[in-house]
Design a protein around this motif. Structure first.
Motif, mmCIF file in Angstrom:
data_model
loop_
_atom_site.group_PDB
_atom_site.id
_atom_site.type_symbol
_atom_site.label_atom_id
_atom_site.label_comp_id
_atom_site.label_asym_id
_atom_site.label_seq_id
_atom_site.Cartn_x
_atom_site.Cartn_y
_atom_site.Cartn_z
ATOM 1 N N ILE B 209 0.849 -1.249 0.006
ATOM 2 C CA ILE B 209 -0.017 -0.144 -0.011
ATOM 3 C C ILE B 209 0.736 1.310 0.153
ATOM 4 C CG2 ILE B 209 -1.923 1.253 1.392
ATOM 5 C CD1 ILE B 209 -2.446 -1.278 2.485
ATOM 6 N N LEU B 210 1.863 1.365 0.840
ATOM 7 C CA LEU B 210 2.693 2.669 0.824
ATOM 8 C C LEU B 210 3.583 2.737 -0.382
ATOM 9 C CD1 LEU B 210 3.659 4.759 2.832
ATOM 10 C CD2 LEU B 210 5.452 3.297 3.548
ATOM 11 N N GLN B 211 4.188 1.721 -1.016
ATOM 12 C CA GLN B 211 4.823 1.814 -2.143
ATOM 13 C C GLN B 211 4.112 2.332 -3.194
ATOM 14 O OE1 GLN B 211 5.311 -0.415 0.152
ATOM 15 N NE2 GLN B 211 7.080 -1.666 0.078
ATOM 16 N N ASP B 212 2.817 2.030 -3.156
ATOM 17 C CA ASP B 212 1.875 2.478 -4.267
ATOM 18 C C ASP B 212 1.592 3.985 -4.275
ATOM 19 O OD1 ASP B 212 1.570 0.106 -5.777
ATOM 20 O OD2 ASP B 212 -0.560 -0.276 -5.025
ATOM 21 N N HIS B 213 1.302 4.362 -2.863
ATOM 22 C CA HIS B 213 1.202 5.848 -2.724
ATOM 23 C C HIS B 213 2.396 6.627 -3.037
ATOM 24 C CE1 HIS B 213 -2.948 5.680 -1.076
ATOM 25 N NE2 HIS B 213 -2.563 4.792 0.117
ATOM 26 N N PHE B 214 3.475 5.985 -2.604
ATOM 27 C CA PHE B 214 4.920 7.027 -2.821
ATOM 28 C C PHE B 214 5.144 6.918 -4.346
ATOM 29 C CE2 PHE B 214 7.535 5.526 1.356
ATOM 30 C CZ PHE B 214 6.983 6.905 1.791
ATOM 31 N N ALA B 215 4.804 5.962 -5.343
ATOM 32 C CA ALA B 215 4.842 5.922 -6.607
ATOM 33 C C ALA B 215 4.059 7.012 -7.186
ATOM 34 C CB ALA B 215 4.706 4.673 -7.395
ATOM 35 N N GLU B 216 2.579 7.156 -6.759
ATOM 36 C CA GLU B 216 1.550 7.846 -7.377
ATOM 37 C C GLU B 216 1.951 9.552 -6.722
ATOM 38 O OE1 GLU B 216 -1.119 6.055 -5.006
ATOM 39 O OE2 GLU B 216 -1.701 4.427 -6.398
ATOM 40 N N SER B 217 2.677 9.560 -5.598
ATOM 41 C CA SER B 217 3.326 10.836 -5.123
ATOM 42 C C SER B 217 4.224 11.487 -6.311
ATOM 43 C CB SER B 217 4.007 10.780 -3.842
ATOM 44 O OG SER B 217 2.940 10.385 -2.829
ATOM 45 N N ILE B 218 5.051 10.585 -6.738
ATOM 46 C CA ILE B 218 5.900 11.044 -7.556
ATOM 47 C C ILE B 218 5.333 11.328 -8.947
ATOM 48 C CG2 ILE B 218 8.184 10.587 -8.907
ATOM 49 C CD1 ILE B 218 8.781 8.830 -6.723
ATOM 50 N N LEU B 219 4.395 10.495 -9.515
ATOM 51 C CA LEU B 219 3.573 10.768 -10.693
ATOM 52 C C LEU B 219 2.728 12.122 -10.703
ATOM 53 C CD1 LEU B 219 2.336 7.091 -11.254
ATOM 54 C CD2 LEU B 219 4.298 8.269 -12.601
ATOM 55 N N GLN B 220 2.181 11.961 -9.449
ATOM 56 C CA GLN B 220 1.310 13.451 -9.083
ATOM 57 C C GLN B 220 2.310 14.711 -9.302
ATOM 58 O OE1 GLN B 220 -0.168 12.306 -5.351
ATOM 59 N NE2 GLN B 220 -2.188 11.410 -6.134
ATOM 60 N N THR B 221 3.229 14.548 -8.710
ATOM 61 C CA THR B 221 4.297 15.809 -8.675
ATOM 62 C C THR B 221 4.626 16.096 -10.231
ATOM 63 O OG1 THR B 221 4.840 15.240 -6.552
ATOM 64 C CG2 THR B 221 6.550 16.775 -7.696
ATOM 65 N N LEU B 222 5.049 14.925 -10.914
ATOM 66 C CA LEU B 222 5.556 15.209 -12.304
ATOM 67 C C LEU B 222 4.361 15.926 -13.322
ATOM 68 C CD1 LEU B 222 7.804 12.100 -12.666
ATOM 69 C CD2 LEU B 222 8.649 14.514 -12.718
ATOM 70 N N VAL B 223 3.145 15.488 -12.836
ATOM 71 C CA VAL B 223 2.134 15.863 -13.578
ATOM 72 C C VAL B 223 1.898 17.371 -13.341
ATOM 73 C CG1 VAL B 223 -0.526 15.872 -13.626
ATOM 74 C CG2 VAL B 223 0.824 13.590 -14.242
ATOM 75 N N GLU B 224 2.164 17.716 -12.178
ATOM 76 C CA GLU B 224 1.951 19.138 -11.417
ATOM 77 C C GLU B 224 3.156 19.925 -12.209
ATOM 78 O OE1 GLU B 224 0.666 19.430 -7.549
ATOM 79 O OE2 GLU B 224 1.256 21.595 -7.588
ATOM 80 N N VAL B 225 4.395 19.554 -12.152
ATOM 81 C CA VAL B 225 5.286 20.595 -12.539
ATOM 82 C C VAL B 225 5.890 20.449 -14.106
ATOM 83 C CG1 VAL B 225 6.139 20.317 -10.209
ATOM 84 C CG2 VAL B 225 7.298 18.997 -12.035
ATOM 85 N N GLY B 226 5.356 19.259 -14.492
ATOM 86 C CA GLY B 226 6.053 19.099 -15.943
ATOM 87 C C GLY B 226 5.814 20.203 -16.868
ATOM 88 N N GLU B 227 4.658 20.443 -17.188
ATOM 89 C CA GLU B 227 4.551 21.732 -18.326
ATOM 90 C C GLU B 227 5.458 22.909 -17.778
ATOM 91 O OE1 GLU B 227 0.731 22.478 -20.737
ATOM 92 O OE2 GLU B 227 0.222 20.760 -19.383
ATOM 93 N N LYS B 228 5.200 23.045 -16.603
ATOM 94 C CA LYS B 228 5.689 24.523 -15.943
ATOM 95 C C LYS B 228 7.196 24.454 -16.156
ATOM 96 C CE LYS B 228 1.374 25.006 -13.029
ATOM 97 N NZ LYS B 228 1.051 24.611 -11.856
ATOM 98 N N VAL B 229 7.681 23.405 -15.643
ATOM 99 C CA VAL B 229 9.384 23.505 -15.608
ATOM 100 C C VAL B 229 9.793 23.615 -17.137
ATOM 101 C CG1 VAL B 229 9.906 21.095 -15.812
ATOM 102 C CG2 VAL B 229 10.905 22.483 -14.405
ATOM 103 N N ILE B 230 8.960 22.963 -18.135
ATOM 104 C CA ILE B 230 9.479 23.243 -19.435
ATOM 105 C C ILE B 230 9.361 24.718 -19.686
ATOM 106 C CG2 ILE B 230 9.038 22.580 -21.887
ATOM 107 C CD1 ILE B 230 8.222 19.775 -20.514
ATOM 108 N N GLU B 231 8.090 25.182 -19.527
ATOM 109 C CA GLU B 231 7.826 26.641 -19.698
ATOM 110 C C GLU B 231 8.818 27.559 -19.221
ATOM 111 O OE1 GLU B 231 6.098 29.579 -21.630
ATOM 112 O OE2 GLU B 231 5.460 27.416 -21.934
ATOM 113 N N ASN B 232 9.074 27.318 -18.053
ATOM 114 C CA ASN B 232 10.065 28.271 -17.330
ATOM 115 C C ASN B 232 11.011 27.788 -16.139
ATOM 116 O OD1 ASN B 232 11.251 30.416 -15.854
ATOM 117 N ND2 ASN B 232 9.205 31.112 -14.737
#
Lengths: 386, 386
Positions: B209-232
């Protein structure tokens, strides 16, 4: 995100039947002090597994390390190590035994006046006896960090200390060790680790998106497994996630780059010192009232916690934040953990003033992530716990 | 949760301005081989910061390590170390340079016939030259793991290898190094790290359970920052979360106790070997089609990914799982990354058969978490990418 330095060299060996792997981890010529607590390991089979793994290595036992490990007792172990010329410590126990091992490891070759100064004056240590652990009680995370909390009965003091030299070399985490734990201790483990995360998460909004998600991951997991692991500690899925969550809650990872609070712990320690209340239960008493008292500075993060951990989507920011505190308190109740000081002692009158005085005498101007919780605030928080 | 052993001793020094800390980490008497790539570090100021931190230490430079680091080039560095009697490696670069440093560290004192056997035959290594890194391109996670991928131009081979001796001693992660990176490389970093998580997460349902949540944490973060970090890339909040996500995606933590796939990487490597397509882009080409082809065995986990990362609450399990694949592909498009082989080469006809043949010749019966993706499946997957 704040700058940070992170290194955690502890080797984790995780899983059922892994205690046998000790034989590969501890040098065959090690002269071992084996540290343990009240002796339950002799009833539940862990002692036998450890002994079989260690084989013919030289070993001296030191049992009887109490919960809230005491300086006086640990100094006896320090003397034993010197007398018997031992060079390795194996802690078989929960956080108290492991914390005790860390202090012993630091004290054996301490060159200053007396080892108490490591605790009271924060004296730096320059060498430590190597040690490993077999965890028997998931809760404190001490099996994968370099800090410890030590008490001194004679002065009712409780100090924390740490050093990069005090990471366990190896920690064996076998989730089946919890089979024979009393429900009280299992509940304590859930509440303790849950609070470790809250102390590193419920502060003010930061730019650390990933660390927030990691913290929420551990909280979500503990909410999912908490009641179930207490109900049936033989459920391996629940036991293993509980155990790994406790370790991840305080191995340093989620604290990197973010502010931390630790005010609930600071106040809770006083309740343990005064009344002997289990550490985790003091956190359940103090936490909800602490968050109510610091509501204004924490409400944004409380609302985030409400949304992401408790799935509270409706209401104003303030509503969500308040519901998060209520949900937290209800969670403790669902684990069978009471949240009022008066549930634990009839003698609670005057506690607030006593602790305020102790905080003031130490010259602590403020605790919490903003150093803004004053001794007077502490008094108000404790009054609210009656 | 499966049993696991986890130890990661790399020291991470994270934050703006931290390259100067190299001076505390590398022994003053170290004789250093400084490894870097195409020389961009001399334009963006990183080279100057490193030189200032290293002061008067003995240092020999070795630039020109190519993307997909090549055996032939790295062997020149191995000879240089021996000739100049160097004893420390500092890799200043992205995953290619760091992977190259790992191979050099392993090859210098290799006692077998020729160091290629470390790659081709998986020969174990018994010692390694100590090394540290200054990361200039977040993507591969090589700065905090002990694995590497090395290519050999003459045979179009690409092999991975690893050893517990190959963790960097120290890695400096300064998020401002990405300021001058081209959008193409930033997008590659997001896609690469995103796929590292998917390979360790999109398998079958597990008890972790915990490892799944950790993996999802990284995916969520990359979704949140991905476009923005490329933009600026000068937005420090985005840059720091991007950088730490890339490291956490492949430092071993989320793989503990769970099955992993790595089939998308296995197929993707072939596309790089054949057409020189950027590694990350091969993952964007292969991933969606791979998940469609393995849909039945992965659909439960795909649906979980849909719910938790893409907030898809409606529909049947199959609907959610399909939407998750679509969302993933759209995410790559939003980053400016094309997902069809025909977007990268006009010469794609016959690719499927060529790669099927290469898989068959190696005697690989099946890849993926269930070892069930056969060379024939690989052919079908690649055909679907045209």
């Amino acid at each position: 995100m704040k700058n940070f330095i992170y290194k955690n060299p502890t080797k984790i060996i995780f899983g059922e039947g892994q205690i046998a792997k000790l034989s590969d981890e501890i040098p065959t010529d090690a002269k071992i002090l084996m540290l343990y607590g009240g002796g339950s390991i002799k009833k539940n089979g862990i002692y036998d597994q450890v002994m079989e793994a260690l084989g013919s290595r030289t070993l001296v036992e030191f049992g009887g390390v109490p919960a809230n490990p005491e300086y006086e007792v640990l100094m006896e172990a320090v003397e034993l190590i010197s007398k018997e010329k031992l060079d390795y410590i194996l802690a078989v126990g929960g956080g108290s035994v492991i914390d005790g091992a860390k202090f012993i490891a630091a004290a054996v070759n301490y060159k200053g006046e007396e080892p108490w100064d490591i605790l009271a004056k924060g004296e730096e240590i320059h060498e430590a006896v190597p040690f490993s652990t077999v965890l028997t009680l998931p809760a404190t995370g001490s099996e994968m960090n370099s800090g410890a909390v030590i008490s001194r009965r004679s002065t009712k003091d409780k100090h924390s200390f740490g050093s990069p030299l005090l990471y366990p070399q190896c920690s064996i985490l076998d989730p089946t060790v919890i089979h024979s734990l009393p429900k009280r201790q299992l509940a304590n483990g859930v509440v303790d680790s849950f609070n470790h995360v809250l102390e590193q998460y419920l502060t003010y909004p930061t730019d650390a998106i990933l660390q927030d998600h990691f913290a929420e991951s551990i909280l979500q997991t503990l909410v999912e497994v908490g009641e179930k692991v207490i109900e049936n500690p033989k459920d391996y899925k629940m036991a293993s996630n509980f155990m790994w969550s406790c370790t991840m809650a305080l191995n340093g990872l989620i604290a990197q780059g973010v502010p931390t609070d630790w005010g609930v712990h600071g106040i809770g320690h006083e309740l343990t010192a005064l009344y002997g209340i289990d550490h985790a239960r003091t956190l359940a008493i103090v936490g909800p009232r602490y968050y109510e008292h610091t509501f204004e500075s924490k409400k944004v993060k409380l609302a985030q916690y409400a949304e992401r951990v408790w799935n509270i989507g409706e209401g104003s920011l303030e509503d969500k934040a308040k519901q998060a505190i209520n949900k937290t308190e209800s969670f403790y109740h669902s684990l069978g953990v009471d949240t009022r000081l008066s549930d634990y002692t009839d003698d609670y009158e005057g506690t607030a003033e006593t602790i305020e005085k102790r905080f003031s005498e130490r010259g602590w101007e403020g605790i919490g992530e903003n150093k803004s919780v004053t001794p007077n605030d502490v008094k108000e928080i404790i009054k609210a716990t009656y």
